[in-house]
Design an enzyme around this catalytic site. Structure first.
Site, PDB file in Angstrom:
ATOM      1  N   SER A  87       0.811  -1.368  -0.160  1.00 34.92           N
ATOM      2  CA  SER A  87       0.055   0.038  -0.047  1.00 34.92           C
ATOM      3  C   SER A  87       0.898   1.211  -0.123  1.00 34.92           C
ATOM      4  O   SER A  87       2.022   1.154   0.346  1.00 34.92           O
ATOM      5  CB  SER A  87      -0.944   0.077   1.211  1.00 34.92           C
ATOM      6  OG  SER A  87      -2.075  -0.842   1.138  1.00 34.92           O
ATOM      7  N   HIS A 144       0.778   3.598  -2.561  1.00 35.21           N
ATOM      8  CA  HIS A 144       1.224   3.832  -3.894  1.00 35.21           C
ATOM      9  C   HIS A 144       0.070   4.374  -4.953  1.00 35.21           C
ATOM     10  O   HIS A 144       0.045   4.716  -5.840  1.00 35.21           O
ATOM     11  CB  HIS A 144       1.960   2.986  -4.633  1.00 35.21           C
ATOM     12  CG  HIS A 144       3.023   2.364  -4.161  1.00 35.21           C
ATOM     13  ND1 HIS A 144       4.260   3.158  -3.881  1.00 35.21           N
ATOM     14  CD2 HIS A 144       3.550   1.239  -3.659  1.00 35.21           C
ATOM     15  CE1 HIS A 144       5.346   2.762  -3.247  1.00 35.21           C
ATOM     16  NE2 HIS A 144       4.975   1.196  -3.083  1.00 35.21           N
ATOM     17  N   ASP A 196       7.384  -9.271  -3.373  1.00 32.26           N
ATOM     18  CA  ASP A 196       6.266  -9.757  -4.201  1.00 32.26           C
ATOM     19  C   ASP A 196       6.610 -10.677  -5.143  1.00 32.26           C
ATOM     20  O   ASP A 196       5.818 -11.521  -5.523  1.00 32.26           O
ATOM     21  CB  ASP A 196       6.153  -8.407  -5.043  1.00 32.26           C
ATOM     22  CG  ASP A 196       5.759  -7.232  -4.271  1.00 32.26           C
ATOM     23  OD1 ASP A 196       4.741  -7.384  -3.358  1.00 32.26           O
ATOM     24  OD2 ASP A 196       6.256  -5.945  -4.729  1.00 32.26           O
ATOM     25  N   HIS A 219       9.928   3.715  -2.769  1.00 33.07           N
ATOM     26  CA  HIS A 219      10.239   3.449  -1.632  1.00 33.07           C
ATOM     27  C   HIS A 219      11.163   4.380  -0.867  1.00 33.07           C
ATOM     28  O   HIS A 219      11.639   4.053   0.224  1.00 33.07           O
ATOM     29  CB  HIS A 219      10.242   1.982  -1.115  1.00 33.07           C
ATOM     30  CG  HIS A 219       9.376   1.090  -2.134  1.00 33.07           C
ATOM     31  ND1 HIS A 219       9.600   0.475  -3.194  1.00 33.07           N
ATOM     32  CD2 HIS A 219       8.044   0.912  -1.771  1.00 33.07           C
ATOM     33  CE1 HIS A 219       8.619  -0.160  -3.392  1.00 33.07           C
ATOM     34  NE2 HIS A 219       7.660   0.019  -2.745  1.00 33.07           N
TER      35      HIS A 219
END
Lengths: 333, 333
Positions: free
Chosen positions: A56, A58, A111, A220
Site C-alpha cells: 500500500s 502508492h 512480491d 520507496h
C-alpha cells in the site's frame, strides 16, 4: 507526522473500506479478506485474468488499475510491504475464467516470492499462470543487468496494453507476451525532493539536505544515482530524458508514449512544466509523442518528486494503449 | 522552497505551455494570449458558452474543467491572482455561439471585479452574459451571510451540472438557473495541515505549529474557524460533515453527492479514509450517497489538507451530475 488517519495500524484497511464504499459498482471483495479486490465482473468465462499487487501507499497503484481493459484483480499488503501468497492466490481464483491468469507486478523481492508461491498454489488447482514483472527503473541497475531493475510507474503502460489484450479475448500466452514486450520497451527515471513519513514507524523514507534533490530515487526511497543541489525543471528533464532515450536507443523517427508522474506531493502544475521540456527535447530529437499522460499514476504517499517514463511505440503497442479502459482511477474512451 | 520549476516568473506560462502540448486535441488558445484557453470546439453555434477562471495554482481547477459537458473556456491569472478583464472577454468572444455566455467562477474580489468588467465589454459586443459565483465554503461566512462566502472545491458540481445543461442545448437563462441552484445546494469545508510556498515570494500561504491543524481554511490559506491539535480522520470528518449537514438542513431520506478533495500534498489513501467516515456518518443519518468523487479536484499547489463537499440532490441535479463529460482532467461516460 501529520496525517489524516485514525491509527497507523488501521490505515490500510480503512483506506480499502473507503475505496469499496466509493466504488461499489466497479470493485468487490471475492471472499472475506478486504485486501483482495477484483473487478465487478471478474472471472468472466474465457477471458484471461490479470492479477497485480504490492504494498500500500502508492495509489492509484495498484488498486486503481483494476477495471475494464486493465487488471482483473489485486492483492494488497501493508504500506510498502508485499501481500501474502494466500491473498494473491485468492485473487487468482476469483479472476480465473478458465483461460488462465497473468501475474503482472513490480520487481521487488517480497512480491516475487509471494506471487511465485501463489503460482504454485494455482497450479495445484489447475489454474495456469504466467508472470511478467515490471522492471522499468533505469536508475536501479545498469542496462547489462536490466532484468534486475525495479518496477516503477512505467508498469501503467503494461497494465494498459495487457488489459486491452485480455479484454479483446487474446489467449494467456499472447497477453503475457504483450506485457513482456511493453515492459521491455519501457524506461523510467525519478527524482525525489522530500520523503514520505511511514505511518507505523514515523520515520522518513529517505533523507535529503535542504535544497537537495536525488535523481533516480525509487518509489520507496531507494537510493538513486545522483544527489546534488536542486536543478531547474529543464535541467532535470534533460537529465532524465537523456538517460531514457539512451536506454531505449531511440532515434529520429521513433514514436513514444510519455508518462510524467507525480510521487504524491508535487503539484500538477510542476508536472506540466516538466512535460513541456520533455516535449521540447523529444521534438529536437525528432521523436514523436503519440500518447501523453500527466498526473499521479504511482505515488509514495506524500513524497515530493516526479518520474518520467517513456514507452517506445510500434503500431501494435499504440493500438493497445489507445483502447478504452475504465477503473475508479483511470477512464479513457 | 523546493519546486520543480525554472523560474517563479516563468512558472505559469510554462505550465500552460505544457498543458497545451499534452492535450492539443482538447484545448486551444483562441488568440495570442496563452492564458486564455477554450475547448477545441468552442463557439459551436447555438450552444451556451461557460467561461470560468481565476488564479493559477489550483489544478485541476480551473483549466481542468474545460471540455465536453463542462466549461467552454477559461482565463487564468498568476498564482492566486485574478485574470484580467481583457482575458475573460477574449474567452467570452471565443466561446460565444450566439446563445450567450455564463460566467461561473469562485467568489473572490479580484475575480468578481474582472468578470464584471468583461461582462460590460461583452454587452458592447452584443454578447449576453449571466454570472453565477461559487460560494460553497461554509467556514468563510455564517449562513446569514451566505452570499458572501468564498468559492472552493464544490464549484465542481456547478461545472458538471451547468456543463451538462449547455451540452444538451438548454438556453442561457436555464443554464444559469441550474448553476445557481447547484451552488445554492452545495456546502464545503476544508482542513489545512501545512501550507504551500508561493513561488514568487517564497512565503508560506499560512503558518501552523507542529502537530496543529486548521479547520475551515480556504484554498489560498485564508483563516478558518478552528485551530487546534491534529485530530483523527474520524473526528475531522465528524466535525466537517456535521457542519455541512446542518448548513444544508439535510434530514433522513435526503440524497447527496460527496466530493472528498485533496489540497495537493495529501495522499489519496487519506482521502479514502475520510470518505469511509463520511459514508458512515451519512448512513447513520439515513442520507444516501448517490454520487461520490474522491481525489484532487481543487488544490493549493503543495498544501497538505483536504475538503469535503456535499451537494443536496434532487432528480434533476442527479441526472445532470451523471451526464457524460470529458476534459483533460475529468472523464466520465
Amino acid at each position: 507526522m501529520k496525517k489524516i488517519i485514525n491509527t497507523p495500524e488501521a490505515f490500510v484497511d480503512e483506506m480499502i473500506e473507503g475505496i469499496l464504499l466509493a466504488h461499489p459498482d466497479q470493485l468487490r471483495t471475492p471472499g472475506d479478506d478486504p485486501r483482495v479486490l477484483v473487478r465487478a465482473d471478474a472471472g468472466a468465462p474465457g477471458r484471461v485474468g490479470i492479477v497485480t499487487g504490492g504494498g500500500s501507499g502508492h495509489l492509484p497503484l495498484f488498486k486503481g488499475y483494476v477495471g475494464t481493459g486493465l487488471c482483473s484483480g489485486v492483492a494488497i499488503g501493508n504500506v510498502f510491504s508485499s501481500p501474502s501468497s494466500q491473498q494473491v492466490f485468492e485473487a487468482t481464483q476469483a479472476v480465473d475464467g478458465g483461460a488462465g491468469v497473468l501475474y503482472l507486478y513490480g520487481n521487488y523481492g517480497g512480491d516475487v516470492f509471494n506471487f511465485d508461491l501463489a503460482a504454485d498454489l494455482s497450479e495445484l488447482e489447475d489454474i495456469t499462470t504466467r508472470t511478467v514483472v515490471g522492471r522499468d527503473d533505469v536508475a536501479s541497475q545498469p542496462k547489462e543487468r536490466k532484468a534486475d531493475r525495479r518496477g516503477v510507474a512505467g508498469i501503467f503502460f503494461a497494465y494498459k496494453a495487457a488489459g486491452a489484450a485480455a479484454e479483446r479475448g487474446d489467449d494467456l500466452d499472447t497477453v503475457a507476451a504483450i506485457a513482456e514486450d511493453v515492459v521491455e520497451h519501457t524506461a523510467t527515471m525519478g527524482i525525489g525532493l522530500s520523503p514520505t513519513i511511514l505511518p507505523t514507524t514515523a520515520q522518513p523514507s529517505f533523507t535529503l539536505e535542504d535544497g537537495e534533490m536525488e535523481i533516480g530515487i525509487g518509489i520507496h526511497g531507494e537510493p538513486g544515482i545522483h544527489r546534488g543541489m536542486l536543478e531547474t525543471a529543464d535541467q532535470i528533464a534533460d537529465r532524465i530524458v537523456g538517460a531514457l532515450v539512451a536506454d531505449l536507443e531511440l532515434t529520429a523517427g521513433a514514436r513514444v508514449a510519455v508518462l510524467v508522474n507525480g510521487m504524491g506531493a508535487t503539484p500538477l502544475e510542476e508536472l506540466y512544466v516538466l512535460f513541456r521540456r520533455v516535449h521540447q527535447v523529444l521534438s529536437g530529437l525528432e521523436v514523436t509523442i503519440a500518447r501523453s499522460y500527466v498526473g499521479e499514476y504511482a505515488t509514495s504517499l506524500e513524497m515530493a518528486g516526479a518520474s518520467i517514463s517513456l514507452l517506445a511505440l510500434d503500431d501494435a503497442r499504440l493500438a493497445l494503449l489507445a483502447a478504452p479502459a475504465r477503473s475508479p482511477f483511470f477512464e479513457e474512451v
